[in-house]
Each structure stands twice: as C-alpha cells, then as structure tokens.
Write a protein that holds these residues in place. Structure first.
Motif, PDB file in Angstrom:
ATOM      1  N   ILE A  54       0.839  -1.201   0.000  1.00 60.97           N
ATOM      2  CA  ILE A  54       0.000   0.000   0.000  1.00 60.97           C
ATOM      3  C   ILE A  54       0.872   1.249   0.000  1.00 60.97           C
ATOM      4  N   ASP A  55       0.256   2.365  -0.393  1.00 61.53           N
ATOM      5  CA  ASP A  55       0.981   3.636  -0.413  1.00 61.53           C
ATOM      6  C   ASP A  55       0.242   4.744   0.326  1.00 61.53           C
ATOM      7  N   LEU A  98      -6.219  -3.398   1.076  1.00 63.44           N
ATOM      8  CA  LEU A  98      -6.127  -4.082   2.367  1.00 63.44           C
ATOM      9  C   LEU A  98      -7.301  -5.036   2.596  1.00 63.44           C
ATOM     10  N   LYS A  99      -8.508  -4.581   2.304  1.00 67.34           N
ATOM     11  CA  LYS A  99      -9.677  -5.439   2.494  1.00 67.34           C
ATOM     12  C   LYS A  99      -9.598  -6.673   1.607  1.00 67.34           C
ATOM     13  N   THR A 100      -9.189  -6.490   0.376  1.00 62.24           N
ATOM     14  CA  THR A 100      -9.069  -7.622  -0.555  1.00 62.24           C
ATOM     15  C   THR A 100      -8.005  -8.597  -0.079  1.00 62.24           C
ATOM     16  N   ALA A 101      -6.851  -8.081   0.289  1.00 61.08           N
ATOM     17  CA  ALA A 101      -5.762  -8.942   0.765  1.00 61.08           C
ATOM     18  C   ALA A 101      -6.156  -9.672   2.043  1.00 61.08           C
ATOM     19  N   ALA A 102      -6.878  -8.996   2.939  1.00 57.23           N
ATOM     20  CA  ALA A 102      -7.313  -9.624   4.188  1.00 57.23           C
ATOM     21  C   ALA A 102      -8.297 -10.761   3.915  1.00 57.23           C
ATOM     22  N   LEU A 152      -1.327 -11.905   7.011  1.00 60.82           N
ATOM     23  CA  LEU A 152      -1.358 -10.725   6.146  1.00 60.82           C
ATOM     24  C   LEU A 152      -0.206  -9.819   6.548  1.00 60.82           C
ATOM     25  N   ASP A 153       0.693  -9.573   5.615  1.00 62.58           N
ATOM     26  CA  ASP A 153       1.808  -8.658   5.843  1.00 62.58           C
ATOM     27  C   ASP A 153       1.583  -7.409   5.009  1.00 62.58           C
ATOM     28  N   VAL A 154       1.416  -6.287   5.669  1.00 59.88           N
ATOM     29  CA  VAL A 154       1.201  -5.009   5.001  1.00 59.88           C
ATOM     30  C   VAL A 154       2.546  -4.311   4.896  1.00 59.88           C
ATOM     31  N   ILE A 155       2.894  -3.916   3.671  1.00 56.62           N
ATOM     32  CA  ILE A 155       4.163  -3.228   3.452  1.00 56.62           C
ATOM     33  C   ILE A 155       3.884  -1.896   2.767  1.00 56.62           C
TER      34      ILE A 155
END
Length: 151
Positions: free
Chosen positions: A15-16, A25-29, A39-42
C-alpha cells in the motif's frame, strides 16, 4: 494446493496510503483469511528524486524522519479506513525505505500472493497501470493481484 510453508504462509498487501489503499487491504485480508495465511502489510517510502547526491549532507537525508513519520500516519489512517478498530489478528505492518517495486518483488520470494493497486497517487493520472504494479506483475515470484481502484 500444497500446504503452506513458514516462508510462503503469507499474503503481502503493498500500500501507499492513497485513497484506494483501503480496498487493497480489504481484498488482501479476505484472501489471507480464506487461505488461513498471515497478512503482511508493506508500505514503502523514499526520498524525492529531486535531490542530487551532492546536495545530501554527510549525515544523510535530513527530512527522512519526516517522510517516515508521514508514511506511518498514512498507513495508520488506511488501516483505520479498511478495518476500523477490528483489525485482522494475523497481520503485521512494516514501513520500508526504498524503491517500492524492488522491495515488493524481493518480498514476493517468500509469499503466496502479492496484492496491490493498479496505480498509486503519483505519476500520470491517465495510465492504466502504474510503474510499481507493472514491475511487480512482470517480476514477482508469486501470483500478483492488481486491484482496480474504480468502484
């Protein structure tokens, strides 16, 4: 599908902080939850390209702390918009300094999937796909899901 290993037991959301990052984020979750993966948010940040190396003082890039703090604020705002107070339990958040495409491609070596937007807040508005999404789609070591920002 083979059982996940420790190194591939994650979905990465790149994400940016743009307005479309909450959808990423919702899709990845949802994907991570369905596959029972972490879920790793970078979020990557870097110095503006307007500085010449000769202009950066010996101590380093003076505004780096400000830029990192702003990136952290944008990530926090995006997490709140996406999840509210109920955040996924198996989620990590990481801020990385450097080229986003390079970092995400490197991180994809140990991921089941990379989820990102088709373009961020910078660059040319008329592009169908941004440079980071294009580079990741071409070079990632795992499947890449590019989430459209249109409703």
């Amino acid at each position: 599908m083979e059982p996940t290993t420790e190194s591939s037991g994650r979905v990465i959301a790149g994400i940016d902080g743009s307005e479309h990052s909450a959808r990423i984020l919702k899709t990845a979750a949802r994907i991570a939850g369905a596959l029972k993966l972490r879920l790793d948010v970078i979020c990557c940040w870097k110095e503006p390209g307007i500085y010449l190396a000769a202009e950066i003082p010996g101590g380093g890039f003076q505004e780096a702390d400000i830029l990192e703090s702003e990136a952290r604020r944008l990530v926090e705002r995006t997490l709140s918009r996406a999840f509210g107070p109920e955040r996924p339990t198996r989620m990590s958040v990481e801020l990385r300094r450097g080229n986003p495409a390079k970092i995400l491609v490197e991180e994809s070596l140990n991921a089941r999937m990379l989820v990102l937007g088709r373009r961020g807040g910078g660059g040319f508005l008329g592009l169908r796909i941004g440079s980071v999404a294009a580079a990741c789609a071409a070079h990632a070591h795992c499947p890449v899901l590019v989430v459209n920002d249109d409703a």
